[in-house]
Design a protein around this motif. Sequence first.
Motif, PDB file in Angstrom:
ATOM      1  N   LYS A 199      -4.057  -6.250  -2.391  1.00  0.00           N
ATOM      2  CA  LYS A 199      -3.566  -4.992  -2.939  1.00  0.00           C
ATOM      3  C   LYS A 199      -4.586  -4.493  -3.947  1.00  0.00           C
ATOM      4  O   LYS A 199      -4.932  -5.214  -4.895  1.00  0.00           O
ATOM      5  N   LYS A 215      -6.786   2.580  -5.935  1.00  0.00           N
ATOM      6  CA  LYS A 215      -7.460   3.652  -5.213  1.00  0.00           C
ATOM      7  C   LYS A 215      -8.918   3.738  -5.668  1.00  0.00           C
ATOM      8  O   LYS A 215      -9.243   3.445  -6.822  1.00  0.00           O
ATOM      9  N   GLU A 221      -3.879  -3.087   1.177  1.00  0.00           N
ATOM     10  CA  GLU A 221      -2.910  -2.073   0.796  1.00  0.00           C
ATOM     11  C   GLU A 221      -3.419  -1.391  -0.458  1.00  0.00           C
ATOM     12  O   GLU A 221      -3.664  -2.040  -1.488  1.00  0.00           O
ATOM     13  N   VAL A 222      -3.615  -0.080  -0.378  1.00  0.00           N
ATOM     14  CA  VAL A 222      -4.106   0.698  -1.509  1.00  0.00           C
ATOM     15  C   VAL A 222      -2.911   1.226  -2.301  1.00  0.00           C
ATOM     16  O   VAL A 222      -2.038   1.890  -1.738  1.00  0.00           O
ATOM     17  N   LYS A 223      -2.871   0.890  -3.577  1.00  0.00           N
ATOM     18  CA  LYS A 223      -1.738   1.298  -4.411  1.00  0.00           C
ATOM     19  C   LYS A 223      -1.764   2.802  -4.696  1.00  0.00           C
ATOM     20  O   LYS A 223      -2.821   3.394  -4.840  1.00  0.00           O
ATOM     21  N   ASN A 230     -11.534  -0.988  10.885  1.00  0.00           N
ATOM     22  CA  ASN A 230     -10.144  -0.843  10.450  1.00  0.00           C
ATOM     23  C   ASN A 230      -9.305  -0.738  11.713  1.00  0.00           C
ATOM     24  O   ASN A 230      -9.349   0.280  12.423  1.00  0.00           O
ATOM     25  N   ASP A 265      -6.226  -0.375  12.217  1.00  0.00           N
ATOM     26  CA  ASP A 265      -5.106   0.564  12.229  1.00  0.00           C
ATOM     27  C   ASP A 265      -5.494   1.898  12.852  1.00  0.00           C
ATOM     28  O   ASP A 265      -4.666   2.572  13.486  1.00  0.00           O
ATOM     29  N   GLU A 294      -9.368   1.296   2.380  1.00  0.00           N
ATOM     30  CA  GLU A 294      -8.232   2.110   2.797  1.00  0.00           C
ATOM     31  C   GLU A 294      -7.142   1.193   3.338  1.00  0.00           C
ATOM     32  O   GLU A 294      -7.368   0.016   3.602  1.00  0.00           O
ATOM     33  N   ASN A 295      -5.938   1.752   3.486  1.00  0.00           N
ATOM     34  CA  ASN A 295      -4.849   0.969   4.059  1.00  0.00           C
ATOM     35  C   ASN A 295      -5.204   0.543   5.479  1.00  0.00           C
ATOM     36  O   ASN A 295      -5.777   1.327   6.244  1.00  0.00           O
ATOM     37  N   LYS A 322      -5.909  -7.756   5.419  1.00  0.00           N
ATOM     38  CA  LYS A 322      -5.011  -6.608   5.390  1.00  0.00           C
ATOM     39  C   LYS A 322      -5.051  -6.025   3.977  1.00  0.00           C
ATOM     40  O   LYS A 322      -4.787  -6.718   2.994  1.00  0.00           O
ATOM     41  N   GLU A 362      -4.336 -11.030   2.589  1.00  0.00           N
ATOM     42  CA  GLU A 362      -3.860  -9.723   2.135  1.00  0.00           C
ATOM     43  C   GLU A 362      -4.448  -9.404   0.768  1.00  0.00           C
ATOM     44  O   GLU A 362      -4.714 -10.295  -0.036  1.00  0.00           O
TER      45      GLU A 362
END
Length: 398
Positions: free
Chosen positions: A332, A335, A396-398, A366, A368, A381-382, A394, A330
């Motif tokens: 984080k 942007k 996660e874009v803050k 991706n 998703d 991207e997320n 995985k 994962e």
Amino acid sequence: MTKISDKEKIDELLTRGVEEIFIERDLREKLHSGKKLRIKFGIDPTSPFIHLGRAVPLRKLKAFQDLGHKVVLIIGDYTAKIGDPSDKLEKRPMLTDKDIKNNLKKYIDQIALILDMKKVEVNYNSKWLKKMNFIQIGELLECFTVQQMSKRRNFKERLDAGTDIFMVEFLYPALQGYDSVAVKSDVEIGGFDQLFNLKAGRTVQKRYGQKEQDIMTVSMIEGTDGRKMSSSWGNIIGLTDSPEDMFGKVMSIKDELITKYFLLCTDTPMNTIEGYARDMVTGKVNPRDLKIILGKELVTMYHSKKSAEKAEANFIATFQNKEIPKDVEEAKVEKNTFLVDVLLKKKVITSKSEFRRLVDEHAITNLDNNEKISSHGALAENGTYRIGKKRFIKIEVK
């Protein structure tokens, strides 16, 4: 401790994964005499990773070490600036001190996965090479002629093709040869593409009044794409790859390389490997099953048995049952962060060139939104990304 004169161990040492020995009779006699030899191996920190290809000669050093001989490891922090021209169709870029320092950060830690470093003599060749003045370098270069250098296979190919050869490239074999003088090497080990450089060591030793070293060249291993394993091509299996990544990469190698990997990269007995080869030819065994055995063996060697079993389970769940691994990496990120930077930071890929290749092959998705990454400048991207067939992250874009 195994006796130095153990005939069975010596026979395997001199044959398993060995391309050529110069001079074999001399080396065999020394090994059977019980004399403790100084076994030299030089490695330039041109990349921060030690991969299975570079591990082949290191494993041969381990075999010498197990027989009681002294391993003399030379880190080419000086020669790396020039770059070894062996088997190269164009000049290597010269590395900066900063490049070399960064590459060296975890070098010894990786080598320690194979060798008992408490028993290894470690030298950095800048210790003696940077002290040489112009006259001393001139005396060293008198060991060789332009004609000798020009007959070197890859130099000859470049000359025939009209490709430039830089004078500094002629200097490399002489410097590597002088390393043998500096450490009083009895035997030097290298890949078979290193034969010219290794023989240069004999030439330089003779010039400086030392007994000439014997030479052993070992086979080279192909990477995940079938070409010579090389960090610059992104086809490596690194010793510090995660268990899942290492196992997955092993599962992607070409079937015809399976027995070669067992031979060069593991301690699997020769008769067992020969049995695997026969079973594949007759169709008695599925190559995929042998890759699983190989993958588990390698992950166990460089991680643990538990990690190997977990990596196998993740592989089966992901590629047979089409599941995403439960313990996927994962990240984080902020942007407008480039995807390539995320993958490099998390060591999902080894280089920007590997990223470009994967993008060009439409091999990053991706999951998703089932969108394939088509731009080398794509932003993160997320989503859960699949990189190639066996790597996931995985984001996660803050």
